[in-house]
Write a protein that holds these residues in place. Structure first.
Motif, PDB file in Angstrom:
ATOM      1  N   ILE A   1       0.866  -1.174   0.000  1.00  0.00           N
ATOM      2  CA  ILE A   1       0.000   0.000   0.000  1.00  0.00           C
ATOM      3  C   ILE A   1       0.903   1.225   0.000  1.00  0.00           C
ATOM      4  O   ILE A   1       1.821   1.330   0.817  1.00  0.00           O
ATOM      5  CB  ILE A   1      -0.911   0.035   1.239  1.00  0.00           C
ATOM      6  N   CYS A   2       0.665   2.129  -0.921  1.00  0.00           N
ATOM      7  CA  CYS A   2       1.431   3.375  -0.990  1.00  0.00           C
ATOM      8  C   CYS A   2       0.543   4.522  -0.514  1.00  0.00           C
ATOM      9  O   CYS A   2      -0.557   4.725  -1.031  1.00  0.00           O
ATOM     10  CB  CYS A   2       1.886   3.634  -2.426  1.00  0.00           C
ATOM     11  N   LYS A   3       1.031   5.271   0.487  1.00  0.00           N
ATOM     12  CA  LYS A   3       0.282   6.396   1.051  1.00  0.00           C
ATOM     13  C   LYS A   3       1.123   7.655   0.999  1.00  0.00           C
ATOM     14  O   LYS A   3       2.349   7.603   1.138  1.00  0.00           O
ATOM     15  CB  LYS A   3      -0.095   6.104   2.513  1.00  0.00           C
ATOM     16  N   THR A   4       0.460   8.785   0.828  1.00  0.00           N
ATOM     17  CA  THR A   4       1.170  10.060   0.845  1.00  0.00           C
ATOM     18  C   THR A   4       1.781  10.308   2.218  1.00  0.00           C
ATOM     19  O   THR A   4       1.298   9.793   3.231  1.00  0.00           O
ATOM     20  CB  THR A   4       0.227  11.223   0.510  1.00  0.00           C
ATOM     21  N   ARG A   5       2.850  11.118   2.239  1.00  0.00           N
ATOM     22  CA  ARG A   5       3.477  11.415   3.520  1.00  0.00           C
ATOM     23  C   ARG A   5       2.554  12.243   4.414  1.00  0.00           C
ATOM     24  O   ARG A   5       2.453  11.997   5.613  1.00  0.00           O
ATOM     25  CB  ARG A   5       4.791  12.167   3.306  1.00  0.00           C
ATOM     26  N   VAL A   6       1.874  13.235   3.830  1.00  0.00           N
ATOM     27  CA  VAL A   6       0.964  14.073   4.601  1.00  0.00           C
ATOM     28  C   VAL A   6      -0.339  13.316   4.808  1.00  0.00           C
ATOM     29  O   VAL A   6      -1.016  12.952   3.853  1.00  0.00           O
ATOM     30  CB  VAL A   6       0.697  15.415   3.892  1.00  0.00           C
ATOM     31  N   ALA A   7      -0.684  13.089   6.064  1.00  0.00           N
ATOM     32  CA  ALA A   7      -1.852  12.263   6.390  1.00  0.00           C
ATOM     33  C   ALA A   7      -3.072  13.118   6.669  1.00  0.00           C
ATOM     34  O   ALA A   7      -3.764  12.923   7.671  1.00  0.00           O
ATOM     35  CB  ALA A   7      -1.532  11.385   7.593  1.00  0.00           C
ATOM     36  N   HIS A   8      -3.353  14.061   5.794  1.00  0.00           N
ATOM     37  CA  HIS A   8      -4.533  14.894   6.001  1.00  0.00           C
ATOM     38  C   HIS A   8      -4.959  15.496   4.673  1.00  0.00           C
ATOM     39  O   HIS A   8      -4.145  15.757   3.797  1.00  0.00           O
ATOM     40  CB  HIS A   8      -4.249  16.012   6.995  1.00  0.00           C
TER      41      HIS A   8
END
Length: 399
Positions: free
Chosen positions: A151-158
């Motif tokens: 799973i690839c997620k952006t660094r900014v979690a908002h």
């Protein structure tokens, strides 16, 4: 600015008396409407104006995550944040729900992944910084022991972008990722996600649809792009959530396991209003944390409004009784703006792998999965980079 002196009425909630307590509130209009919190509208503070004349406040309920993120590149947002921080610094006895430094940590997935991999059971993850080339990423994935798919997620979690850019990455499509980001091993969990909503010492576990199982290991699939919020909506009918009718459903998490997890996270985060996304590993039946969210929408939590008011009342009562000096368990309850994070009672925290149902037994693991602690890249304002050393961990295993 009104005093919360008699009653605050909300949807399906009895009022809570808070005699002569001054409550301030900052929520975006969108957040307030979505959560049906218009009862707080008369307590809203205006960050464009000096806060001194609007106060003093005994407690401020807020979700400043939008402002914190935007302050990185927007001078007006930075000014709003500076105004708020100046007031907080000048009024150290004002309680914040929740403390800004604690919130800032969860806005950076590099930091939240370190938290999850140190204290609780979560999939191994890898921080990918800007400028990382494909070859170095491939080597790091192998070195850190990540298992495809990822799973690839952006660094900014908002923000909406952090949910839209969620990719299921396979070995042949690793070049599709866009650093800075976090890669996390995908854990098969029977297409069932549990959202745990926390309000102080109360919590609620809500079942939602999630991504179906995928075979582990090498394959030639292309990247699957999806919106993580839409996939986990109660009414979701995405083909990504379809379940094989012959698949054996994983067990549901027990209330004891969820309560233990919430207690550990409250102690570690120093926060009272947050959500946890958990799954049950279909192979090991371990309760596994995959994400932590700041002040979520609480969709599906019964009596949220009354729980929130009760928590505010409890915090103010304890703050008034104890003053500004607290120790042990009281640290988590009071959540003073001077706090970052503290262990309950000063005890050394353990990394826990919680199985969904009792009986439990303790098993000492030899090691935890190592993750990168590079200091490259920018962090949200007020965020301290504090690498967490790897250590042996304690697990709770079901018989």
């Amino acid at each position: 600015m009104d005093r919360l002196s008699v009653r605050v009425c909300g949807p399906s909630a009895a009022g809570v008396r808070m005699s002569e307590r001054r409550v301030g509130c900052w929520l975006s209009d969108k957040k307030r409407r979505r959560m049906n919190l218009d009862a707080f509208i008369r307590f809203c503070i205006d960050l464009t104006q000096p806060l001194g004349p609007q106060g003093p406040f005994d407690i401020i309920l807020h979700k400043l995550s939008d402002v914190i993120v935007e302050a990185e590149h927007d001078s007006q947002s930075q000014q709003l944040l500076d105004n708020f921080q100046s007031y907080v610094s000048a009024h150290p006895d004002t309680v914040l729900l929740d403390p800004l430094p604690a919130m800032s940590k969860l806005l950076d997935r590099f930091v939240s992944c370190r938290i999850m991999n140190w204290r609780i059971c979560s999939p191994p993850c890898l921080e990918v910084h800007s400028g990382s080339d494909l070859s170095s990423i491939q080597q790091a994935v192998m070195r850190q022991g990540l298992i495809f798919p990822l799973i690839c997620k952006t660094r900014v979690a908002h923000g909406s972008y952090s949910h839209e850019v969620a990719d299921l990455v396979f070995p042949a499509s690793l070049a599709d990722i866009h650093p800075p980001c976090v890669l996390q091993s995908f854990v098969n969990h029977g297409a069932v996600l549990y959202k745990v909503f926390v309000v102080g010492d109360k919590h609620c576990c809500v079942e939602r649809p999630s991504i179906k199982n995928f075979p582990s290991g090498p394959c030639d699939r292309k990247t699957i792009f999806f919106n993580s919020q839409k996939v986990s909506k109660p009414e979701s009918n995405s083909n990504l959530t379809s379940v094989d009718e012959h698949m054996v459903d994983p067990p549901s998490p027990s209330s004891d396991a969820v309560a233990a997890l919430v207690k550990e996270l409250r102690a570690q985060l120093g926060m009272a209003l947050f959500g946890v996304d958990v799954i049950v590993n279909i192979g090991t039946h371990a309760l596994t944390v995959i994400d932590i969210n700041i002040f979520p929408g609480y969709e599906g939590m019964p009596q949220f409004f009354s729980s929130l008011l009760s928590h505010i009342q409890s915090v103010l009562d304890k703050h008034a009784a104890a003053g500004s000096h607290t120790t042990g368990d009281e640290v988590v309850c009071l959540l003073s703006n001077r706090l970052l994070c503290a262990s309950v009672g000063g005890a050394v925290p353990l990394l826990m792998c919680l199985t969904p149902s009792p009986p439990f037994s303790l098993a000492l693991q030899d090691a935890v999965v190592p993750i990168s602690f590079s200091s490259q890249g920018r962090f949200p304002p007020g965020l301290n980079q504090s690498p967490i050393p790897g250590q042996a961990s304690m697990s709770l295993k079901a018989h």
